[in-house]
Design an enzyme around this catalytic site. Structure first.
Site, short mmCIF file in Angstrom:
data_model
loop_
_atom_site.label_atom_id
_atom_site.label_comp_id
_atom_site.label_asym_id
_atom_site.label_seq_id
_atom_site.Cartn_x
_atom_site.Cartn_y
_atom_site.Cartn_z
N ASP A 52 0.83 -1.21 0.00
CA ASP A 52 0.00 0.00 0.00
C ASP A 52 0.86 1.25 0.00
O ASP A 52 2.04 1.22 0.35
CB ASP A 52 -0.94 0.01 1.22
CG ASP A 52 -0.19 0.11 2.55
OD1 ASP A 52 0.81 -0.63 2.71
OD2 ASP A 52 -0.57 0.92 3.40
N GLU A 98 0.21 -1.16 5.64
CA GLU A 98 1.21 -0.67 6.59
C GLU A 98 0.95 0.77 6.96
O GLU A 98 1.10 1.18 8.11
CB GLU A 98 2.62 -0.79 5.98
CG GLU A 98 3.76 -0.54 6.97
CD GLU A 98 4.24 0.91 7.04
OE1 GLU A 98 5.08 1.18 7.91
OE2 GLU A 98 3.78 1.76 6.27
ZN LIG Z 1 6.66 2.33 4.07
#
Ligand SMILES: [Zn+2]
Length: 426
Positions: A82, A177
């Site tokens: 992401d 994340e």
């Molecule tokens: Zn990162």
């Protein structure tokens, strides 16, 4: 290798994988599936084994061991698919500046966006290299698609070169994340390694093994709402005013994000909402040491108690939640993963550096849960904004370093314990 690495990177950054806060789904956005599925099929094509895409959006795979030695630890290489939610990641148009001449780059879709070594001195390290930037309207997504491209190229290289001796290697490409849930949807036994590395750092040579310890705090102030015209008669207690008092009583110098750096921690009020009757204040608390974090909790608690004592008709409530802990607490007990990574850096001509990170990584949570996971460089700079850049040659160094690291574990890792992987039932 540089060409396939670049081609991979360009392919991945053009897929919109921005994650989203507040969506409880894992992954938090459907776009992440597109890249995850692509990685799954690419790994199968490369000949990786045990390739799976889990229900929660984790691509897992194995590069089988090439060594006959027993007792070689299993290590995992990880990166997150992401990109940050602060700046658009849609329709990324990456630009490659071959053998960049060091002159300022005006990004074509917004010429006000300038990459100038006079402003961003890190760029001086990229002169003469092949520099990749975005076009001005989006971020680039090198955080962390540089890491994804590195892990994929590293796997491809090891699969093509069975003469290189290494133990079993696990790969894990994860979602979300950037919204702090990168490893929320996976069990350590699914990763299946004794130690792991995230490729999510910046400068070549970085082996990060210290991060903040982090708590959040939620302060609720309940007042008494009345019509303002009769507020005196009916005893209005204005939660907005009380919340403002609390914030103004919070010391700033040396304890706010804007006035701290290096190893200092902070208390950061980042969101406030509500009205006369009810206000909520959201804080994050950061420190490298548990004692420092406890001190910050106590300061906030004391301020709340003081406010409560001064206005007994209000109700002030202060709750803390643990977010993550400094991975250094666990890694210090056995520095093998860090030491071998530092040695791998030197083997490719880099000077290892271990700056403490004023934030957390997926590795902070994994390490706390029992899987030691330092963070390695992947060469990206200026993350989360339009001026992101990465040099292809720096990514290539990360791949070469990873190849060295896999071999060092084979040569020197025997006896390392790390996370006790459960053997799969036959
Ligand atoms: Zn990162």
């Amino acid at each position: 290798m540089a060409d396939t690495l670049l081609a991979r990177f360009l392919r991945y950054v053009q897929i919109d994988t921005q994650s989203a806060e507040g969506n409880p789904d894992i992954p938090s956005t459907p776009g992440q599936w597109d890249l995850l599925r692509l990685l799954e099929s690419e790994l199968k094509e490369l000949g990786a084994q045990e390739v799976t895409l889990t229900e929660k959006g984790y691509v897992l795979a194995t590069v089988p061991a090439t060594t006959d030695k027993s007792g070689v630890p299993i290590i995992a290489f990880m990166a997150h698919v992401d990109t940050a939610h602060e700046f658009s990641g849609r329709n990324v148009r990456p630009l490659v500046h071959r053998q960049w001449n060091g002159k300022p780059i005006h990004l074509p879709q917004d010429v006000a966006q300038v990459l100038d070594p006079a402003v961003h001195p890190d760029l001086l390290t990229a002169v003469g290299k092949d520099l990749v930037t975005a076009s001005g309207k989006t971020l680039l997504g090198a955080d962390d698609k540089a890491g994804v491209a590195i892990v994929m190229t590293l796997a491809a290289y090891l699969l093509e070169h069975p003469e290189i001796k290494h133990g079993k290697i696990r790969l894990c490409l994860n979602p979300d994340e950037e919204v702090g849930r990168g490893v929320a949807g996976i069990e350590l036994d699914e990763i299946g390694a004794n130690a792991a590395y995230t490729f999510d750092g910046e400068n070549p040579g970085e082996v990060v093994w210290e991060t903040f310890s982090a708590d959040s705090a939620l302060v609720t102030v309940r007042g008494v709402s009345t019509h303002p015209g009769t507020a005196r008669k009916y005893g209005m207690v204005n939660a907005v005013v009380l919340a403002a008092k609390l914030l103004s009583a919070l010391p700033r110098e040396g304890i706010s994000p804007e006035t701290t750096d290096g190893r200092q921690g902070f208390i950061h009020p980042y969101k406030m909402e509500g009205g006369v009757e009810h206000v909520t204040l959201h804080f994050i608390l950061r420190d490298f040491e548990e004692a420092g974090l406890a001190d910050k909790r106590e300061r906030l608690r004391r301020l709340c108690r003081g406010l409560q004592a001064a206005e007994p008709r209000a109700r002030i409530d202060c709750r803390f939640s643990e977010q993550y802990r400094n991975m250094g607490y666990w890694l210090r007990k056995d520095m093998t993963p860090v030491d071998l990574a530092s040695e791998a850096m030197r083997a490719v001509g880099l000077t290892p550096s271990s700056p403490p990170i004023r934030g957390g990584t997926d590795g902070s949570r994994l390490t706390e849960r029992g899987l030691p996971t330092p963070n390695l460089f992947c060469g990206g700079h200026n993350p989360h904004g339009p001026l992101e850049w990465v040099a292809v040659q720096d990514m290539e160094l990360a791949v070469k370093m990873g190849v060295e690291l896999a071999q060092l574990w084979e040569q020197k890792g025997a006896g390392y314990k790390g996370y006790p992987v459960k053997r799969k039932k036959a």
